[in-house]
Design a protein around this motif. Structure first.
Motif, PDB file in Angstrom:
ATOM      1  N   VAL A  31       0.652  -1.077  -0.078  1.00  0.00           N
ATOM      2  CA  VAL A  31      -0.100   0.230   0.010  1.00  0.00           C
ATOM      3  C   VAL A  31       0.944   1.225   0.074  1.00  0.00           C
ATOM      4  N   ARG A  32       0.656   2.078  -0.803  1.00  0.00           N
ATOM      5  CA  ARG A  32       1.413   3.467  -0.999  1.00  0.00           C
ATOM      6  C   ARG A  32       0.547   4.506  -0.261  1.00  0.00           C
ATOM      7  N   TYR A  33       1.087   5.444   0.299  1.00  0.00           N
ATOM      8  CA  TYR A  33       0.335   6.534   1.036  1.00  0.00           C
ATOM      9  C   TYR A  33       1.123   7.797   0.440  1.00  0.00           C
ATOM     10  N   LEU A 117       6.960   1.518  10.336  1.00  0.00           N
ATOM     11  CA  LEU A 117       6.742   2.549   9.438  1.00  0.00           C
ATOM     12  C   LEU A 117       5.193   2.436   8.897  1.00  0.00           C
ATOM     13  N   ALA A 118       4.973   1.316   8.438  1.00  0.00           N
ATOM     14  CA  ALA A 118       3.790   0.836   7.806  1.00  0.00           C
ATOM     15  C   ALA A 118       2.764   1.186   8.889  1.00  0.00           C
ATOM     16  N   GLU A 119       3.025   0.706  10.163  1.00  0.00           N
ATOM     17  CA  GLU A 119       1.788   0.989  11.177  1.00  0.00           C
ATOM     18  C   GLU A 119       1.775   2.508  11.438  1.00  0.00           C
ATOM     19  N   HIS A 120       2.459   3.347  11.365  1.00  0.00           N
ATOM     20  CA  HIS A 120       2.704   4.636  11.806  1.00  0.00           C
ATOM     21  C   HIS A 120       2.074   5.283  10.799  1.00  0.00           C
ATOM     22  N   LEU A 121       2.378   5.181   9.389  1.00  0.00           N
ATOM     23  CA  LEU A 121       1.751   5.482   8.215  1.00  0.00           C
ATOM     24  C   LEU A 121       0.208   5.504   8.391  1.00  0.00           C
ATOM     25  N   LEU A 122      -0.211   4.298   8.486  1.00  0.00           N
ATOM     26  CA  LEU A 122      -1.474   3.951   8.694  1.00  0.00           C
ATOM     27  C   LEU A 122      -2.233   4.678   9.815  1.00  0.00           C
ATOM     28  N   HIS A 123      -1.662   4.679  10.885  1.00  0.00           N
ATOM     29  CA  HIS A 123      -2.414   5.434  11.971  1.00  0.00           C
ATOM     30  C   HIS A 123      -2.546   6.839  11.832  1.00  0.00           C
ATOM     31  N   THR A 124      -1.602   7.438  11.493  1.00  0.00           N
ATOM     32  CA  THR A 124      -1.364   9.010  11.326  1.00  0.00           C
ATOM     33  C   THR A 124      -2.284   9.472   9.917  1.00  0.00           C
TER      34      THR A 124
END
Length: 131
Positions: A31-33, A117-124
């Motif tokens: 998944v790209r943010y 990083l993936a978790e932090h990207l999702l949560h923020t």
């Protein structure tokens, strides 16, 4: 109707081996943010002239990132990628320049999968941007 009544078919589409890489135009699976709230810096690794400079983050995933850099980058060169979120969380990621064909847009590939990083990207994530 018996099997003898059915026509002989030499070519069966359901019996083909499918290579997924040929079907995927975009081979990035994670998944790209698209984020504009993350500050990004890049450090090139060089014995004589290591450089640290700001880059613009286009999109990011747990496996890599797309950036814009006005400093020229070489393909397969080793880099350190620094991220700072608005909440103060920082990440330092080792990787390499994987794509230079669309310079000044570059692709970075991280050395390891970045689960934190993936978790932090999702949560923020606050804005949903699709493209």
């Amino acid at each position: 109707m018996t099997p003898k009544d059915l026509p002989m078919i030499d070519f069966d589409e359901l019996d083909l081996e499918i290579e997924l890489d040929s079907l995927l135009i975009n081979k990035r699976i994670s998944v790209r943010y698209r984020r504009n709230d993350i500050q990004a810096m890049l450090k090139t690794r060089s014995f004589l002239f290591p450089r640290l400079f700001r880059v613009a983050l286009l999109d990011i995933s747990s496996k890599g990132a797309a950036i814009i850099s006005h400093k020229k980058l070489r393909s397969n060169s080793r880099v350190s990628f620094f991220l700072q979120f608005k909440d103060g969380r920082r990440f330092t990621i080792s990787g390499k320049v994987a794509n230079t064909q669309a310079a000044p847009r570059y692709g970075l590939k991280f050395d390891t999968y970045q689960t934190e990083l993936a978790e932090h990207l999702l949560h923020t994530q606050t804005d949903l941007l699709f493209g």
